[in-house]
Design a protein around this motif. Structure first.
Motif: not given
Length: 82
Positions: A20, A28, A2, A34, A31, A24-25
């Motif tokens: 993704s 994500a 992930e 992000s 945290k 993006a992965s």
């Protein structure tokens, strides 16, 4: 996979995939990063406390007990990269 590692491997091997991409992965899954990007882009996000050590945790708890913490109860505790 992930966190973008599988996507990166597939891209290196030039194997098509859906979903993704690497960036993006990876974002994500992180945290803290992000939330930094959300703020730069003007996306509202709740306040947070990043705790990296026992000393950080102790300082946060002391601030919480004295009413000086930026984050107050109730709150959610989450690992930054899981």
């Amino acid at each position: 996979g992930e966190d973008g590692t599988i996507q990166g491997m597939l891209e290196l091997l030039e194997i098509p995939y859906t979903g993704s991409g690497v960036l993006a992965s990876a974002l994500a899954m992180d945290k803290v990063m992000s939330k930094k990007i959300f703020r730069v882009e003007g996306i509202p996000t709740p306040p947070e406390v990043v705790v990296r050590s026992r000393d950080d945790a102790d300082r946060f708890l002391q601030a919480l007990y004295t009413g000086a913490a930026q984050v107050t109860c109730p709150f959610v505790v989450k690992p930054s990269r899981q």
